[in-house]
Design a protein around this motif. Structure first.
Motif, PDB file in Angstrom:
ATOM      1  N   GLU A 132      48.597  38.014  41.627  1.00  0.00           N
ATOM      2  CA  GLU A 132      47.810  39.223  41.368  1.00  0.00           C
ATOM      3  C   GLU A 132      46.338  38.995  41.699  1.00  0.00           C
ATOM      4  OE1 GLU A 132      45.974  41.512  37.542  1.00  0.00           O
ATOM      5  OE2 GLU A 132      48.007  40.712  37.321  1.00  0.00           O
ATOM      6  N   SER A 133      45.818  37.847  41.267  1.00  0.00           N
ATOM      7  CA  SER A 133      44.420  37.531  41.530  1.00  0.00           C
ATOM      8  C   SER A 133      44.142  37.448  43.029  1.00  0.00           C
ATOM      9  CB  SER A 133      44.058  36.208  40.851  1.00  0.00           C
ATOM     10  OG  SER A 133      42.732  35.830  41.154  1.00  0.00           O
ATOM     11  N   ARG A 134      45.057  36.821  43.758  1.00  0.00           N
ATOM     12  CA  ARG A 134      44.859  36.658  45.202  1.00  0.00           C
ATOM     13  C   ARG A 134      44.950  37.993  45.933  1.00  0.00           C
ATOM     14  NH1 ARG A 134      47.820  31.074  47.203  1.00  0.00           N
ATOM     15  NH2 ARG A 134      47.075  29.710  45.540  1.00  0.00           N
ATOM     16  N   LEU A 135      45.877  38.834  45.488  1.00  0.00           N
ATOM     17  CA  LEU A 135      45.995  40.150  46.120  1.00  0.00           C
ATOM     18  C   LEU A 135      44.750  40.988  45.868  1.00  0.00           C
ATOM     19  CD1 LEU A 135      49.740  40.980  45.361  1.00  0.00           C
ATOM     20  CD2 LEU A 135      48.713  40.787  47.632  1.00  0.00           C
ATOM     21  N   ARG A 136      44.225  40.908  44.652  1.00  0.00           N
ATOM     22  CA  ARG A 136      43.003  41.647  44.349  1.00  0.00           C
ATOM     23  C   ARG A 136      41.842  41.141  45.205  1.00  0.00           C
ATOM     24  NH1 ARG A 136      42.126  45.342  40.977  1.00  0.00           N
ATOM     25  NH2 ARG A 136      43.577  45.977  39.345  1.00  0.00           N
ATOM     26  N   GLU A 137      41.772  39.838  45.388  1.00  0.00           N
ATOM     27  CA  GLU A 137      40.718  39.277  46.212  1.00  0.00           C
ATOM     28  C   GLU A 137      40.886  39.705  47.665  1.00  0.00           C
ATOM     29  OE1 GLU A 137      37.357  37.132  47.396  1.00  0.00           O
ATOM     30  OE2 GLU A 137      38.042  37.905  45.459  1.00  0.00           O
ATOM     31  N   LEU A 138      42.124  39.735  48.119  1.00  0.00           N
ATOM     32  CA  LEU A 138      42.396  40.175  49.486  1.00  0.00           C
ATOM     33  C   LEU A 138      41.952  41.623  49.685  1.00  0.00           C
ATOM     34  CD1 LEU A 138      43.694  39.585  52.246  1.00  0.00           C
ATOM     35  CD2 LEU A 138      45.877  40.308  51.285  1.00  0.00           C
TER      36      LEU A 138
ATOM     37  N   GLU B 299      53.362  47.236  43.327  1.00  0.00           N
ATOM     38  CA  GLU B 299      54.736  46.896  42.960  1.00  0.00           C
ATOM     39  C   GLU B 299      54.763  45.826  41.873  1.00  0.00           C
ATOM     40  OE1 GLU B 299      58.015  48.174  44.442  1.00  0.00           O
ATOM     41  OE2 GLU B 299      56.388  49.622  44.224  1.00  0.00           O
ATOM     42  N   ALA B 300      53.859  44.857  41.964  1.00  0.00           N
ATOM     43  CA  ALA B 300      53.795  43.812  40.945  1.00  0.00           C
ATOM     44  C   ALA B 300      53.465  44.407  39.579  1.00  0.00           C
ATOM     45  CB  ALA B 300      52.757  42.766  41.332  1.00  0.00           C
ATOM     46  N   TYR B 301      52.518  45.347  39.556  1.00  0.00           N
ATOM     47  CA  TYR B 301      52.170  46.009  38.300  1.00  0.00           C
ATOM     48  C   TYR B 301      53.351  46.839  37.773  1.00  0.00           C
ATOM     49  CZ  TYR B 301      47.202  44.783  38.500  1.00  0.00           C
ATOM     50  OH  TYR B 301      46.013  44.109  38.499  1.00  0.00           O
ATOM     51  N   SER B 302      54.052  47.506  38.670  1.00  0.00           N
ATOM     52  CA  SER B 302      55.202  48.308  38.241  1.00  0.00           C
ATOM     53  C   SER B 302      56.274  47.432  37.610  1.00  0.00           C
ATOM     54  CB  SER B 302      55.782  49.078  39.435  1.00  0.00           C
ATOM     55  OG  SER B 302      54.881  50.070  39.891  1.00  0.00           O
ATOM     56  N   GLN B 303      56.548  46.297  38.237  1.00  0.00           N
ATOM     57  CA  GLN B 303      57.557  45.389  37.701  1.00  0.00           C
ATOM     58  C   GLN B 303      57.136  44.830  36.348  1.00  0.00           C
ATOM     59  OE1 GLN B 303      58.448  42.468  40.720  1.00  0.00           O
ATOM     60  NE2 GLN B 303      59.046  44.028  42.210  1.00  0.00           N
ATOM     61  N   ALA B 304      55.824  44.716  36.149  1.00  0.00           N
ATOM     62  CA  ALA B 304      55.313  44.251  34.859  1.00  0.00           C
ATOM     63  C   ALA B 304      55.173  45.397  33.863  1.00  0.00           C
ATOM     64  CB  ALA B 304      53.967  43.564  35.050  1.00  0.00           C
ATOM     65  N   ARG B 305      55.598  46.601  34.272  1.00  0.00           N
ATOM     66  CA  ARG B 305      55.549  47.817  33.460  1.00  0.00           C
ATOM     67  C   ARG B 305      54.123  48.234  33.127  1.00  0.00           C
ATOM     68  NH1 ARG B 305      60.526  49.180  32.260  1.00  0.00           N
ATOM     69  NH2 ARG B 305      59.875  50.766  30.761  1.00  0.00           N
ATOM     70  N   GLU B 306      53.189  47.844  33.983  1.00  0.00           N
ATOM     71  CA  GLU B 306      51.807  48.306  33.859  1.00  0.00           C
ATOM     72  C   GLU B 306      51.632  49.469  34.829  1.00  0.00           C
ATOM     73  OE1 GLU B 306      48.653  45.296  33.242  1.00  0.00           O
ATOM     74  OE2 GLU B 306      50.202  43.836  33.772  1.00  0.00           O
ATOM     75  N   PHE B 307      52.241  50.575  34.466  1.00  0.00           N
ATOM     76  CA  PHE B 307      52.370  51.694  35.396  1.00  0.00           C
ATOM     77  C   PHE B 307      51.036  52.359  35.709  1.00  0.00           C
ATOM     78  CE2 PHE B 307      56.579  51.579  33.164  1.00  0.00           C
ATOM     79  CZ  PHE B 307      57.291  51.078  34.234  1.00  0.00           C
ATOM     80  N   GLN B 308      50.137  52.411  34.725  1.00  0.00           N
ATOM     81  CA  GLN B 308      48.839  53.024  34.975  1.00  0.00           C
ATOM     82  C   GLN B 308      48.073  52.258  36.050  1.00  0.00           C
ATOM     83  OE1 GLN B 308      47.750  55.933  33.780  1.00  0.00           O
ATOM     84  NE2 GLN B 308      45.917  55.741  35.065  1.00  0.00           N
ATOM     85  N   LYS B 309      48.107  50.926  35.968  1.00  0.00           N
ATOM     86  CA  LYS B 309      47.437  50.116  36.982  1.00  0.00           C
ATOM     87  C   LYS B 309      48.076  50.329  38.354  1.00  0.00           C
ATOM     88  CE  LYS B 309      45.681  46.328  34.097  1.00  0.00           C
ATOM     89  NZ  LYS B 309      45.719  44.859  33.868  1.00  0.00           N
ATOM     90  N   ALA B 310      49.397  50.423  38.382  1.00  0.00           N
ATOM     91  CA  ALA B 310      50.099  50.634  39.654  1.00  0.00           C
ATOM     92  C   ALA B 310      49.681  51.965  40.274  1.00  0.00           C
ATOM     93  CB  ALA B 310      51.613  50.599  39.436  1.00  0.00           C
ATOM     94  N   CYS B 311      49.606  53.000  39.447  1.00  0.00           N
ATOM     95  CA  CYS B 311      49.208  54.315  39.947  1.00  0.00           C
ATOM     96  C   CYS B 311      47.779  54.280  40.501  1.00  0.00           C
ATOM     97  CB  CYS B 311      49.300  55.357  38.833  1.00  0.00           C
ATOM     98  SG  CYS B 311      50.985  55.717  38.287  1.00  0.00           S
ATOM     99  N   GLU B 312      46.905  53.586  39.794  1.00  0.00           N
ATOM    100  CA  GLU B 312      45.510  53.507  40.231  1.00  0.00           C
ATOM    101  C   GLU B 312      45.392  52.791  41.575  1.00  0.00           C
ATOM    102  OE1 GLU B 312      43.562  51.578  37.023  1.00  0.00           O
ATOM    103  OE2 GLU B 312      43.573  53.344  35.702  1.00  0.00           O
ATOM    104  N   ILE B 313      46.119  51.702  41.741  1.00  0.00           N
ATOM    105  CA  ILE B 313      46.071  50.952  43.003  1.00  0.00           C
ATOM    106  C   ILE B 313      46.573  51.828  44.149  1.00  0.00           C
ATOM    107  CG2 ILE B 313      47.110  49.031  44.280  1.00  0.00           C
ATOM    108  CD1 ILE B 313      44.921  48.155  42.397  1.00  0.00           C
ATOM    109  N   ARG B 314      47.662  52.542  43.921  1.00  0.00           N
ATOM    110  CA  ARG B 314      48.218  53.401  44.975  1.00  0.00           C
ATOM    111  C   ARG B 314      47.241  54.509  45.350  1.00  0.00           C
ATOM    112  NH1 ARG B 314      53.526  52.194  42.412  1.00  0.00           N
ATOM    113  NH2 ARG B 314      53.170  53.815  40.839  1.00  0.00           N
ATOM    114  N   PHE B 315      46.643  55.141  44.351  1.00  0.00           N
ATOM    115  CA  PHE B 315      45.736  56.243  44.640  1.00  0.00           C
ATOM    116  C   PHE B 315      44.469  55.753  45.340  1.00  0.00           C
ATOM    117  CE2 PHE B 315      42.661  59.622  43.178  1.00  0.00           C
ATOM    118  CZ  PHE B 315      43.163  60.602  44.020  1.00  0.00           C
TER     119      PHE B 315
END
Length: 241
Positions: free
Chosen positions: A18-24, A40-56
């Motif tokens: 997660e840290s590396r992807l954010r840095e990328l 997808e990583a956030y979704s699998q961790a059930r952190e759906f709000q974070k997943a939605c924010e990244i997608r948007f």
């Protein structure tokens, strides 16, 4: 893709990944594959709000790449077979669904229309969700124009057609209801049921390689439940038919 493999070896720890992807993404804000993987990583961790924010956020970055001239923007197409084109489409579709599920139909429709503009062959099948958006928005002409493009072998087209009749005409065609009962009995049974429980059996089946018609019908209900909550008379009329 090569950069992803370089910074994310298969044995990477999830937190480190997660840290590396954010840095990328910080270094390359338009790296849509990285955005997809992080969401997808956030979704699998059930952190759906974070997943939605990244997608948007990724979709907003994509829009920045479009020329300001509308005619020039309309001429842009993406090749779904190319990964660098596929991930922007996937992100647009997923973010549109995020907004569809919270009843932000206008934004969801705009994003889905963009997907169709970029990929006229509709590899992701976004037309179905767009059809539901059009009914929710009261855009009958847009819905009628899109309906023939939906796959008649899938129950979504039947449910969309019935719901449109209910919303636009305030009545349901008994012939169409009969066709739904005959062609998609599991869907009809699910949509007139009193309860739609998320049982362990359902969750295991829907995650399997070949879910039963009953589980697929429940998934369709759950994906559209917010529509019927805003117009609860639809299942009632469906049952009467």
């Amino acid at each position: 893709a090569a950069l992803i493999r370089k910074i994310l070896p298969c044995e990477a720890d999830p937190a480190d990944a997660e840290s590396r992807l954010r840095e990328l993404l910080r270094k390359y804000p338009w790296h849509f594959q990285a955005a997809w993987m992080l969401a997808e990583a956030y979704s699998q961790a059930r952190e759906f709000q974070k997943a939605c924010e990244i997608r948007f956020q990724a979709c907003q970055k994509l829009m920045e790449l479009f020329p300001e001239d509308e005619q020039d923007a309309d001429s842009i197409t993406l090749d779904f077979d190319r990964p660098e084109h596929r991930y922007p489409l996937l992100l647009l579709q997923a973010s549109a669904i995020d907004h569809f599920l919270i009843s932000e139909y206008e934004l969801a429709a705009a994003m889905l229309e963009t997907v169709l503009d970029l990929d006229e062959e509709d590899h992701l099948g976004v037309s179905t969700t767009l059809a539901f958006c059009y009914v929710a928005l009261g855009e009958r002409e847009s819905f009628d124009a899109l309906l023939p493009d939906l796959d008649k072998k899938q129950p979504e087209k039947m449910i969309a057609a019935l719901w449109a009749q209910h919303r636009f005409d305030r009545k349901l065609d008994p012939t169409l209801i009969s066709a739904c009962k005959t062609r998609f009995p599991a869907v009809y049974a699910e949509f007139i049921a009193e309860e739609h429980p998320l049982t362990e059996a359902y969750l295991a089946d829907i995650d399997s390689d070949r879910p039963t018609p009953e589980s697929r019908a429940r998934l369709l209900w759950l994906q559209t439940e917010h529509l019927w909550q805003s117009d609860a008379d639809f299942p009632v009329q469906l049952k009467k038919g």
